[in-house]
Design a protein around this motif. Structure first.
Motif, mmCIF file in Angstrom:
data_model
loop_
_atom_site.group_PDB
_atom_site.id
_atom_site.type_symbol
_atom_site.label_atom_id
_atom_site.label_comp_id
_atom_site.label_asym_id
_atom_site.label_seq_id
_atom_site.Cartn_x
_atom_site.Cartn_y
_atom_site.Cartn_z
ATOM 1 N N SER A 112 0.819 -1.212 0.000
ATOM 2 C CA SER A 112 0.000 0.000 0.000
ATOM 3 C C SER A 112 0.849 1.257 0.000
ATOM 4 N N SER A 113 2.150 1.142 0.365
ATOM 5 C CA SER A 113 2.980 2.335 0.434
ATOM 6 C C SER A 113 3.266 2.918 -0.941
ATOM 7 N N ASN A 114 2.976 2.204 -1.990
ATOM 8 C CA ASN A 114 3.224 2.779 -3.305
ATOM 9 C C ASN A 114 1.962 2.872 -4.157
ATOM 10 N N ILE A 115 0.811 3.011 -3.548
ATOM 11 C CA ILE A 115 -0.410 3.270 -4.305
ATOM 12 C C ILE A 115 -0.456 4.764 -4.575
ATOM 13 N N VAL A 116 -0.468 5.101 -5.848
ATOM 14 C CA VAL A 116 -0.515 6.492 -6.257
ATOM 15 C C VAL A 116 -1.928 6.792 -6.751
ATOM 16 N N ARG A 117 -2.572 7.749 -6.097
ATOM 17 C CA ARG A 117 -3.912 8.189 -6.479
ATOM 18 C C ARG A 117 -3.729 9.477 -7.260
ATOM 19 N N ILE A 147 -5.111 0.487 -9.434
ATOM 20 C CA ILE A 147 -4.458 -0.679 -8.823
ATOM 21 C C ILE A 147 -3.896 -1.602 -9.900
ATOM 22 N N ARG A 148 -4.643 -1.817 -10.974
ATOM 23 C CA ARG A 148 -4.131 -2.663 -12.073
ATOM 24 C C ARG A 148 -2.908 -2.042 -12.720
ATOM 25 N N THR A 187 -3.867 -6.281 -7.629
ATOM 26 C CA THR A 187 -5.103 -7.020 -7.900
ATOM 27 C C THR A 187 -6.236 -6.347 -7.133
ATOM 28 N N PRO A 188 -7.046 -5.527 -7.833
ATOM 29 C CA PRO A 188 -8.109 -4.805 -7.143
ATOM 30 C C PRO A 188 -9.310 -5.695 -6.828
ATOM 31 N N ARG A 189 -9.922 -5.404 -5.692
ATOM 32 C CA ARG A 189 -11.185 -6.050 -5.320
ATOM 33 C C ARG A 189 -11.966 -5.038 -4.509
ATOM 34 N N HIS A 230 -15.468 -1.327 0.682
ATOM 35 C CA HIS A 230 -14.178 -1.760 1.230
ATOM 36 C C HIS A 230 -13.347 -2.112 0.005
ATOM 37 N N MET A 231 -12.197 -1.449 -0.155
ATOM 38 C CA MET A 231 -11.400 -1.575 -1.366
ATOM 39 C C MET A 231 -10.063 -2.234 -1.032
ATOM 40 N N TYR A 232 -9.739 -3.249 -1.802
ATOM 41 C CA TYR A 232 -8.583 -4.093 -1.514
ATOM 42 C C TYR A 232 -7.598 -4.113 -2.672
ATOM 43 N N ASN A 233 -6.338 -4.332 -2.315
ATOM 44 C CA ASN A 233 -5.311 -4.742 -3.256
ATOM 45 C C ASN A 233 -4.964 -6.157 -2.838
#
Length: 181
Positions: free
Chosen positions: A3-8, A32-33, A38-40, A72-75
């Motif tokens: 999660s430390s490298n998720i760029v929004r 995420i893709r 892997t987004p969920r 609820h959003m997952y990687n």
């Protein structure tokens, strides 16, 4: 991917081509893709009133019904964001956004098809102390500072048709750009 490298990237995330890339269900899935994850998304849809600040933005009372999309959003298996969207009932019914799977491009695309195209987005970012629920969900201490992004989508006529309160977990990078002309 952690999660430390998720760029929004707010500069690109709401553009139709980005939201609808492949068979994406919206901006989060595309991001995420693109980052190799892997987004969920687990979505609960219900009707109810909006919190005071959200009702004010939407121009309704707290007792007026909205469609609430609590996500609820997952990687992969890691919860990386909580997000609650509030849509005025007339817009939600016209756009069919009560379906947990909003289809390609997400609810913003459904709204555009129903005549409620968002032409302006305003996002406010604040820090707030994590509640017990958020602390447990994200694996942080109670009162740890987290970010909250309040996204508001407006039509060309200036009507707010969606307010989403995003609560990303720790480690997100928020990227914005603005034209200088």
């Amino acid at each position: 991917m952690s999660s430390s490298n998720i760029v929004r990237d707010a500069t690109e995330r709401y553009r139709k081509a980005r939201r609808e890339a492949g068979e994406s269900r919206g901006a989060f899935e595309t991001e995420i893709r693109r980052l190799g994850g892997t987004p969920r998304v687990d979505t609960e849809v219900r009707r109810g009133g909006a919190p005071g600040h959200v009702a004010t933005i939407l121009g309704i009372s707290e007792t007026d019904q909205t469609v609430i999309r609590a996500r609820h959003m997952y990687n992969g298996d890691q919860l990386v964001q909580l997000a609650d969207s509030y849509v005025p009932l007339d817009v939600a019914e016209a756009a069919g956004v009560e379906n947990p799977d909003p289809g390609r491009g997400g609810i913003i695309s459904r709204m555009a098809e129903a005549g409620f195209e968002q032409t302006e987005v305003i996002e406010e970012v604040i820090q707030y102390p994590a509640t017990e629920v958020e602390a447990e969900a994200f694996g942080v201490e109670v009162d740890s500072l987290l970010l909250q992004i309040t996204h508001t989508g407006y039509t060309a006529e200036g009507r707010a048709v969606e307010v989403t309160v995003h609560r990303p977990g720790p480690g997100w990078v928020l990227r914005f750009s603005a034209p200088l002309n």
